[in-house]
Design a protein around this motif. Structure first.
Motif, mmCIF file in Angstrom:
data_model
loop_
_atom_site.group_PDB
_atom_site.id
_atom_site.type_symbol
_atom_site.label_atom_id
_atom_site.label_comp_id
_atom_site.label_asym_id
_atom_site.label_seq_id
_atom_site.Cartn_x
_atom_site.Cartn_y
_atom_site.Cartn_z
ATOM 1 N N THR A 130 -9.686 -10.627 -9.133
ATOM 2 C CA THR A 130 -9.360 -10.891 -10.535
ATOM 3 C C THR A 130 -9.093 -12.373 -10.772
ATOM 4 N N SER A 131 -8.905 -13.111 -9.674
ATOM 5 C CA SER A 131 -8.809 -14.569 -9.699
ATOM 6 C C SER A 131 -9.081 -15.038 -8.272
ATOM 7 N N GLU A 132 -8.936 -16.325 -8.037
ATOM 8 C CA GLU A 132 -9.229 -16.849 -6.697
ATOM 9 C C GLU A 132 -8.385 -16.167 -5.621
ATOM 10 N N ASP A 133 -7.111 -15.928 -5.899
ATOM 11 C CA ASP A 133 -6.206 -15.337 -4.908
ATOM 12 C C ASP A 133 -5.833 -13.891 -5.192
ATOM 13 N N GLU A 134 -5.955 -13.454 -6.436
ATOM 14 C CA GLU A 134 -5.477 -12.137 -6.827
ATOM 15 C C GLU A 134 -6.558 -11.066 -6.676
ATOM 16 N N ARG A 135 -6.138 -9.888 -6.183
ATOM 17 C CA ARG A 135 -7.035 -8.748 -6.001
ATOM 18 C C ARG A 135 -6.417 -7.511 -6.628
ATOM 19 N N ARG A 136 -7.262 -6.709 -7.261
ATOM 20 C CA ARG A 136 -6.822 -5.407 -7.763
ATOM 21 C C ARG A 136 -7.380 -4.353 -6.814
ATOM 22 N N LEU A 137 -6.489 -3.556 -6.240
ATOM 23 C CA LEU A 137 -6.880 -2.470 -5.357
ATOM 24 C C LEU A 137 -6.697 -1.170 -6.116
ATOM 25 N N THR A 138 -7.764 -0.416 -6.222
ATOM 26 C CA THR A 138 -7.733 0.884 -6.871
ATOM 27 C C THR A 138 -7.921 1.922 -5.781
ATOM 28 N N ILE A 139 -6.947 2.794 -5.619
ATOM 29 C CA ILE A 139 -6.949 3.750 -4.525
ATOM 30 C C ILE A 139 -6.994 5.162 -5.090
ATOM 31 N N ASP A 140 -7.934 5.948 -4.584
ATOM 32 C CA ASP A 140 -8.032 7.371 -4.901
ATOM 33 C C ASP A 140 -7.961 8.113 -3.579
ATOM 34 N N SER A 141 -6.984 9.018 -3.463
ATOM 35 C CA SER A 141 -6.751 9.648 -2.164
ATOM 36 C C SER A 141 -6.220 11.065 -2.314
ATOM 37 N N ASP A 142 -6.634 11.913 -1.376
ATOM 38 C CA ASP A 142 -6.076 13.255 -1.241
ATOM 39 C C ASP A 142 -4.971 13.261 -0.187
ATOM 40 N N ALA A 143 -4.615 12.093 0.347
ATOM 41 C CA ALA A 143 -3.654 11.972 1.443
ATOM 42 C C ALA A 143 -2.302 11.493 0.911
ATOM 43 N N PRO A 144 -1.376 12.408 0.634
ATOM 44 C CA PRO A 144 -0.082 12.002 0.066
ATOM 45 C C PRO A 144 0.689 11.032 0.955
ATOM 46 N N HIS A 145 0.529 11.112 2.275
ATOM 47 C CA HIS A 145 1.254 10.205 3.168
ATOM 48 C C HIS A 145 0.803 8.758 2.986
ATOM 49 N N LEU A 146 -0.482 8.553 2.671
ATOM 50 C CA LEU A 146 -0.973 7.188 2.442
ATOM 51 C C LEU A 146 -0.497 6.654 1.091
ATOM 52 N N ILE A 147 -0.578 7.484 0.066
ATOM 53 C CA ILE A 147 -0.126 7.060 -1.269
ATOM 54 C C ILE A 147 1.371 6.755 -1.240
ATOM 55 N N ALA A 148 2.153 7.613 -0.573
ATOM 56 C CA ALA A 148 3.601 7.383 -0.486
ATOM 57 C C ALA A 148 3.899 6.071 0.229
ATOM 58 N N ALA A 149 3.174 5.783 1.305
ATOM 59 C CA ALA A 149 3.387 4.530 2.045
ATOM 60 C C ALA A 149 3.051 3.326 1.184
ATOM 61 N N LEU A 150 1.981 3.419 0.421
ATOM 62 C CA LEU A 150 1.600 2.315 -0.461
ATOM 63 C C LEU A 150 2.620 2.099 -1.567
ATOM 64 N N ARG A 151 3.097 3.185 -2.134
ATOM 65 C CA ARG A 151 4.116 3.065 -3.192
ATOM 66 C C ARG A 151 5.380 2.418 -2.632
ATOM 67 N N THR A 152 5.812 2.849 -1.458
ATOM 68 C CA THR A 152 7.006 2.283 -0.846
ATOM 69 C C THR A 152 6.818 0.810 -0.537
ATOM 70 N N ALA A 153 5.655 0.468 -0.002
ATOM 71 C CA ALA A 153 5.379 -0.935 0.359
ATOM 72 C C ALA A 153 5.342 -1.835 -0.871
ATOM 73 N N THR A 154 4.781 -1.347 -1.961
ATOM 74 C CA THR A 154 4.687 -2.195 -3.160
ATOM 75 C C THR A 154 5.993 -2.240 -3.927
ATOM 76 N N GLU A 155 6.810 -1.199 -3.833
ATOM 77 C CA GLU A 155 8.112 -1.217 -4.502
ATOM 78 C C GLU A 155 9.098 -2.125 -3.780
ATOM 79 N N ALA A 156 8.923 -2.240 -2.461
ATOM 80 C CA ALA A 156 9.837 -3.071 -1.656
ATOM 81 C C ALA A 156 9.578 -4.561 -1.858
ATOM 82 N N ARG A 157 8.496 -4.889 -2.498
ATOM 83 C CA ARG A 157 8.100 -6.274 -2.685
ATOM 84 C C ARG A 157 8.969 -6.997 -3.658
#
Length: 157
Positions: A130-157
């Motif tokens: 979306t810019s030189e340094d910025e990226r938009r990651l769009t994730i579609d998953s049937d794996a709740p453990h991966l989505i939960a890990a991503l949510r936790t990682a991004t909330e901790a930021r």
């Protein structure tokens, strides 16, 4: 049920940390399909994934060898289908199926050529600059453990 998540990464290091969270949460058989243009950060994400799996050593794009196997807590099968130009023969399809069934984690760059049965159940990660340094990651998953890990990682930021 497919879950949807969007994350904005402001740097390559943040993209690597997103991959790290995926690797730490990954379970045997997880498959990640990484979609995005050249230079957008697919391999950077896989480097973080590898670190989260406890892989030691360099992780680079396997563009010229198709697949690289890395040993960690789980085996990481890092696949790059770009050079196949959308053509997957039966032998390659069998190999991909074997890699997925091996109990490791499979990260596939340029997954457009994959047939539906090999895409089923995979986590799809689209990366867009979306810019030189910025990226938009769009994730579609049937794996709740991966989505939960991503949510936790991004909330901790």
């Amino acid at each position: 049920m497919t879950m949807h998540l969007e994350i904005v990464s402001h740097s390559a290091e943040q993209t690597r940390r997103i991959g790290l969270a995926l690797g730490e949460a990954a379970e045997p058989g997880d498959t990640l399909l990484l979609d995005g243009e050249f230079g957008v950060g697919k391999t950077v994400l896989v480097q973080g994934l590898a670190a989260g799996l406890g892989v030691r050593g360099t992780v680079a794009s396997p563009s010229f060898v198709l697949m690289v196997q890395h040993q960690g807590r789980l085996t990481l099968f890092h696949v790059d289908l770009y050079r196949l130009d959308g053509r997957l023969d039966d032998e390659m399809l069998d190999s991909l199926d074997d890699w997925r069934a091996a109990g490791g984690v499979c990260a596939i760059e340029w997954p457009d050529a994959l047939p539906g049965d090999l895409r089923a159940g995979a986590t799809i990660i689209r990366i867009e600059a979306t810019s030189e340094d910025e990226r938009r990651l769009t994730i579609d998953s049937d794996a709740p453990h991966l989505i939960a890990a991503l949510r936790t990682a991004t909330e901790a930021r």
